[in-house]
Design a protein around this motif. Structure first.
Motif, mmCIF file in Angstrom:
data_model
loop_
_atom_site.group_PDB
_atom_site.id
_atom_site.type_symbol
_atom_site.label_atom_id
_atom_site.label_comp_id
_atom_site.label_asym_id
_atom_site.label_seq_id
_atom_site.Cartn_x
_atom_site.Cartn_y
_atom_site.Cartn_z
ATOM 1 N N ASN A 22 -1.714 1.492 -8.780
ATOM 2 C CA ASN A 22 -0.880 2.470 -9.544
ATOM 3 C C ASN A 22 0.282 1.703 -10.208
ATOM 4 O OD1 ASN A 22 -2.207 5.027 -8.900
ATOM 5 N ND2 ASN A 22 -1.725 4.650 -7.042
ATOM 6 N N ASP A 43 2.350 1.540 -3.410
ATOM 7 C CA ASP A 43 1.220 2.112 -4.256
ATOM 8 C C ASP A 43 0.789 3.811 -4.279
ATOM 9 O OD1 ASP A 43 -0.564 1.690 -6.013
ATOM 10 O OD2 ASP A 43 -2.302 1.126 -4.672
ATOM 11 N N GLN A 44 0.801 4.119 -2.838
ATOM 12 C CA GLN A 44 0.382 5.440 -2.881
ATOM 13 C C GLN A 44 1.525 6.519 -3.297
ATOM 14 O OE1 GLN A 44 -0.529 5.334 1.322
ATOM 15 N NE2 GLN A 44 -2.657 4.860 1.009
ATOM 16 N N GLY A 86 1.209 6.691 -6.701
ATOM 17 C CA GLY A 86 -0.087 7.593 -7.283
ATOM 18 C C GLY A 86 0.745 9.017 -7.345
ATOM 19 N N LYS A 111 0.847 -1.170 -0.131
ATOM 20 C CA LYS A 111 0.006 -0.057 -0.012
ATOM 21 C C LYS A 111 0.808 1.307 0.007
ATOM 22 C CE LYS A 111 -4.305 1.404 2.392
ATOM 23 N NZ LYS A 111 -5.020 0.960 3.517
#
Lengths: 165, 183
Positions: free
Chosen positions: A47, A20-21, A24, A17
């Protein structure tokens, strides 16, 4: 390309996570991830490209192509990075968060933090911090050269045992 | 006394291939992932032996073929067994049977493992059939031995940890030794 790998036994949402963030926000970064089985939260990155599992061949291909590895503090991930002279960011799975059966990865992370090219992140915030610095660090990062074999003493002990059997 | 004589006899019958070929037959077994990576780093120790590898992923064979070709050596035998965690009893049973058959078929004189369940089974079966056995507990286990490493003690002729301080914790005096690390 950055290769994120967390092993095949258990999910590791906290790390997946966080990356992923970060992706992004940093859309120019190309990441491929091997994220393991789906956890109870069913988290799926949006992402970057990912697979739950990859074959050993694909795993080696990704390591080869990658300029940076991000991984759980598993021995396979760390040794492969050192053998292939790739910089690696590691984060330990914690038993308290049901990410592993015990905290052996914390000890592993501590031990390998002394190696050049191995950077330990204590938590998901730290991973984002060191990723933010990656663009500046990539030119200067040094990596310990590692032989593909165990310590000589260990090999000699085992060889003597085998030959005397 | 009698027991050891029977064992010796079994050993000779079981390993008669040794006396025919002069080569030492060795089984190197570990589950895929970290355990396999650790096991492979020990391979100079069995250079020249007739090796059979066993793991839990079919795809590990490729790297063995690649290396054998590169060094112009014989391609080692390779078997895949089913992957099983410690809670998957039915799969563990299947894995046990698969390993039993592989050991009967390849008749190794020496069995070596870095873990986990497949290595535990192989050492238990191998010891019963008179093989010499080696357990190298994973370097990941710095605080205590792995569960399989702990339980395999009575069946390991050479029982190694990669952490020197763990030797002192060998309270049952099963001769746990430290002889260095895989990295």
């Amino acid at each position: 390309m950055i290769f994120l790998t967390v092993g095949s036994e258990l999910p590791f949402t906290r790390l997946v996570k966080a990356v992923d963030q970060w992706c992004g926000i940093n859309k120019q970064q190309k990441v491929f991830a091997q994220i393991g089985p789906s956890g109870s939260d069913g988290y799926r990155p949006i992402n970057f490209e990912w697979e739950e599992f990859v074959s050993p061949r694909e795993y080696h291909q990704k390591y080869n192509q990658a300029e940076l590895i991000i991984a759980h503090a598993g021995m396979g991930s760390i040794i492969t990075a050192l053998e292939m002279s790739k910089p690696i960011f590691i984060m330990a799975r914690l038993a308290a968060l049901h990410e592993a059966r015990n905290d052996h990865q914390v000890a592993t992370a501590n031990r390998f933090s002394e190696r050049k090219g191995v950077i330990v992140a204590d938590d998901e915030c730290a991973i984002v911090e060191i990723l933010d610095q990656w663009d500046n660090a990539r030119e200067t990062v040094e990596i310990d050269k590692v032989e593909p074999y165990a310590e000589e003493r260990l090999i000699r002990t085992i060889r003597e045992f085998i030959l005397s059997s | 006394m009698v027991d050891s004589k029977i064992k010796k006899l079994l050993n000779i019958i079981f390993h008669n291939s040794k006396y025919l070929s002069g080569e030492i037959t060795l089984l190197a077994i570990a589950s895929a992932g970290g355990h396999w990576v650790e096991l492979r780093r020990l391979r100079p120790a069995w250079k020249g032996c007739k090796v059979t590898y066993v793991s839990t992923s079919a795809n590990r064979k490729e790297e063995l073929i690649k290396e054998a070709k590169k060094n112009q050596m014989d391609i080692p035998q390779y078997y895949t067994v089913i992957e099983a965690s410690r809670w998957e009893k039915a799969k563990l049973l299947r894995q046990f049977v698969q390993i039993f058959i592989i050991i009967l078929r390849t008749r190794p004189q020496v069995i070596i493992s870095t873990g986990a369940a497949p290595g535990f089974f192989a050492l238990k079966i191998g010891k019963l059939l008179g093989a010499q056995t080696i357990w190298v507990d994973s370097i990941a286990n710095a605080r205590e031995l792995s569960l399989s490493g702990e339980k395999v003690a009575s069946s390991a002729d050479l029982w190694l940890t990669q952490w020197e301080h763990l030797v002192e914790k060998d309270i049952k005096k099963m001769q746990l030794r430290y002889e260095g690390k895989i990295i």
